[in-house]
Design an enzyme around this catalytic site. Structure first.
Site, PDB file in Angstrom:
ATOM      1  N   THR A  60       0.847  -1.188   0.000  1.00  0.00           N
ATOM      2  CA  THR A  60       0.000   0.000   0.000  1.00  0.00           C
ATOM      3  C   THR A  60       0.882   1.239   0.000  1.00  0.00           C
ATOM      4  OG1 THR A  60      -0.111   0.328   2.400  1.00  0.00           O
ATOM      5  CG2 THR A  60      -1.737  -1.190   1.428  1.00  0.00           C
ATOM      6  N   CYS A  61       0.304   2.340  -0.366  1.00  0.00           N
ATOM      7  CA  CYS A  61       0.970   3.640  -0.268  1.00  0.00           C
ATOM      8  C   CYS A  61       0.422   4.365   0.951  1.00  0.00           C
ATOM      9  CB  CYS A  61       0.734   4.452  -1.541  1.00  0.00           C
ATOM     10  SG  CYS A  61       1.501   3.727  -2.982  1.00  0.00           S
TER      11      CYS A  61
END
Length: 117
Positions: free
Chosen positions: A46-47
């Protein structure tokens, strides 16, 4: 999420409702992917730096897989690890803007557990 914060000053952390919705979606996608019979390894990334989207999703997916998967160390020499909210969370990788000069991200590597024959 962090890029959005850079593009929209004052955007801050997503609301609790938005965070719950994102985490629920990510949990469904990840759990579905772990049901593919030929899957041996999966990288979840994920960012986001929110525990709800990272360690919490990974922990729930591991529990739902009933022991079919374990976490493999993601880039073992990377100094910043996952938050110790469950056993083996240290196999996960975290990168925050403050310590890594990145936009921030999270990685977990799922590996199918070999079944003895």
């Amino acid at each position: 999420m962090l890029t959005r914060q850079l593009e929209e000053p004052g955007a801050g952390v997503p609301s609790k409702e938005r965070l719950r919705a994102l985490a629920a979606f990510q949990q469904r996608v990840l759990s579905h992917a772990l049901t593919f019979p030929a899957l041996q390894r999966l990288v979840y990334s994920t960012c986001s730096l929110c525990q709800e989207e990272n360690e919490d999703v990974v922990q729930a997916a591991l529990q739902q897989s009933s022991g079919a998967f374990r976490l493999a160390p993601a880039l073992p020499s990377w100094p910043h690890r996952g938050i110790s909210t469950f056993p083996d969370a240290g196999h996960c990788l975290r990168a925050s803007p403050e310590t890594t000069l990145t936009g921030g991200f999270f990685i977990a590597v799922f590996e199918r557990v070999e079944v003895p024959r």
